[in-house]
Design an enzyme around this catalytic site. Sequence first.
Site, mmCIF file in Angstrom:
data_model
loop_
_atom_site.group_PDB
_atom_site.id
_atom_site.type_symbol
_atom_site.label_atom_id
_atom_site.label_comp_id
_atom_site.label_asym_id
_atom_site.label_seq_id
_atom_site.Cartn_x
_atom_site.Cartn_y
_atom_site.Cartn_z
ATOM 1 N N ARG A 1 41.588 35.022 43.382
ATOM 2 C CA ARG A 1 41.581 34.368 44.687
ATOM 3 C C ARG A 1 40.795 35.227 45.672
ATOM 4 O O ARG A 1 40.908 36.462 45.651
ATOM 5 C CB ARG A 1 43.007 34.162 45.191
ATOM 6 C CG ARG A 1 43.829 33.211 44.327
ATOM 7 C CD ARG A 1 45.259 33.130 44.824
ATOM 8 N NE ARG A 1 46.060 32.182 44.052
ATOM 9 C CZ ARG A 1 46.719 32.485 42.939
ATOM 10 N NH1 ARG A 1 46.688 33.731 42.482
ATOM 11 N NH2 ARG A 1 47.414 31.573 42.303
ATOM 12 N N GLU B 90 35.999 33.469 37.789
ATOM 13 C CA GLU B 90 36.251 32.309 38.641
ATOM 14 C C GLU B 90 36.812 32.799 39.970
ATOM 15 O O GLU B 90 37.855 33.450 40.009
ATOM 16 C CB GLU B 90 37.255 31.350 37.984
ATOM 17 C CG GLU B 90 37.665 30.191 38.891
ATOM 18 C CD GLU B 90 38.872 29.417 38.390
ATOM 19 O OE1 GLU B 90 39.490 28.710 39.211
ATOM 20 O OE2 GLU B 90 39.210 29.529 37.203
ATOM 21 N N HIS C 248 35.292 43.212 30.379
ATOM 22 C CA HIS C 248 36.715 42.958 30.133
ATOM 23 C C HIS C 248 37.507 42.764 31.416
ATOM 24 O O HIS C 248 37.032 43.037 32.519
ATOM 25 C CB HIS C 248 37.341 44.087 29.302
ATOM 26 C CG HIS C 248 37.463 45.409 30.006
ATOM 27 N ND1 HIS C 248 36.597 46.465 29.790
ATOM 28 C CD2 HIS C 248 38.371 45.875 30.916
ATOM 29 C CE1 HIS C 248 36.963 47.508 30.533
ATOM 30 N NE2 HIS C 248 38.030 47.166 31.230
ATOM 31 N N GLU D 174 41.782 43.815 28.179
ATOM 32 C CA GLU D 174 42.331 45.163 28.034
ATOM 33 C C GLU D 174 43.802 45.142 28.430
ATOM 34 O O GLU D 174 44.148 44.777 29.561
ATOM 35 C CB GLU D 174 41.582 46.160 28.920
ATOM 36 C CG GLU D 174 42.186 47.562 28.878
ATOM 37 C CD GLU D 174 41.593 48.503 29.913
ATOM 38 O OE1 GLU D 174 42.175 49.578 30.134
ATOM 39 O OE2 GLU D 174 40.544 48.165 30.512
ATOM 40 N N HIS E 216 44.752 34.019 36.695
ATOM 41 C CA HIS E 216 44.936 33.785 35.269
ATOM 42 C C HIS E 216 43.714 34.231 34.492
ATOM 43 O O HIS E 216 42.654 34.486 35.061
ATOM 44 C CB HIS E 216 45.192 32.293 34.990
ATOM 45 C CG HIS E 216 44.083 31.381 35.444
ATOM 46 N ND1 HIS E 216 44.156 30.637 36.607
ATOM 47 C CD2 HIS E 216 42.865 31.089 34.906
ATOM 48 C CE1 HIS E 216 43.042 29.929 36.749
ATOM 49 N NE2 HIS E 216 42.237 30.197 35.723
ATOM 50 N N GLU F 114 45.209 29.933 31.145
ATOM 51 C CA GLU F 114 44.725 28.551 31.210
ATOM 52 C C GLU F 114 44.047 28.195 29.894
ATOM 53 O O GLU F 114 43.358 29.026 29.284
ATOM 54 C CB GLU F 114 43.738 28.399 32.373
ATOM 55 C CG GLU F 114 43.259 26.970 32.582
ATOM 56 C CD GLU F 114 42.276 26.832 33.722
ATOM 57 O OE1 GLU F 114 42.133 25.700 34.234
ATOM 58 O OE2 GLU F 114 41.633 27.842 34.102
#
Length: 320
Positions: free
Chosen positions: A15, A71, A170, A234, A261, A307
């Site tokens: 976010r 994202e 990662h 990780e 997520h 997700e």
Amino acid sequence: MTDPGRYKLNHSMLRVKDPKESVKFYEFLGMKLVNRIESPEAKFDLYFLGYDSPKAASHANHWTDREGLIELTHNYGTEDDPTYKITNGNSDPYKGFGHVAISVDNIQAACQRLEDAGYKFQKRLTDGRMRSIAFALDPDGYWVEIIPQKPAESTESIKESDLTTYRMNHTMIRVKDIKKSLEFYRDVMGMTLKRTSKNEGAKFDLYFLGYGPPPSGSSPSGVSAVADQEGLLELTYNYGTEVDPDFKYHDGNAEPQGFGHICVSVDDLDAACSRWEEKNVNWKKRLTDGRMKDIAFILDPDGYWIEIVQNEKLKTRTKW
């Protein structure tokens, strides 16, 4: 039928307060905006960024057919709210998510470029004992680890860094019980353990998992054997947490929020979810729940959200 060998660790969601500043930062690191999903009715937008040069691991692929995307989730109005602030997952009592990591061709030049642009660091190359990694800070204070693809001493005299060779290597999350987490990510999610780093003196161990086979051969000193890969997870295990019944990590979705997520794209969404149903996973959202019938969410042993989406290259389902 579903084959976990065809799954991909597609993205990690963060976010953000101001998408303009955040997109600018990750584009400065060489990423490109590969997809944007606008949801004005729900008052949020999603920005998917990843490496997409001809040298990239998944150049020009559909966004669901990639690994190592980030994202960025923007909820409308946060950019104008002086009180809005994310939790980056690294401060008590909200520790959980740790960082995303970018592997670079020339770590000295890459870090100098960030510093010259005015971006801040949690740890510079010259700080502390570990001189082969750094941690930059994105506009929201998330930690972005910078790791080398080549031995640092071999690139000391080189003044430029080639952004087209970078990888979103990662995402790190802390876990309470490493045995439970490894069993879950390997046996349930179908990942492969690719690298282990034991740190008994400091009382923590690191486990790197992902889809596909483990690396073959050795790597130069100071360079991870998986530094050239994307889409790894990780797991950081601090000794003793598993024996404390009251110990719990923050999942990033309870207040205060931050990390949301990780996402796995699969070969056949219905078949994959049926497989997980048989394995008695803890669902946050089944495909049949709510209005969105094209995504599901599984909870890992620590309550982190995973997700699940369809890899649209392998089977068309949704016009994202």
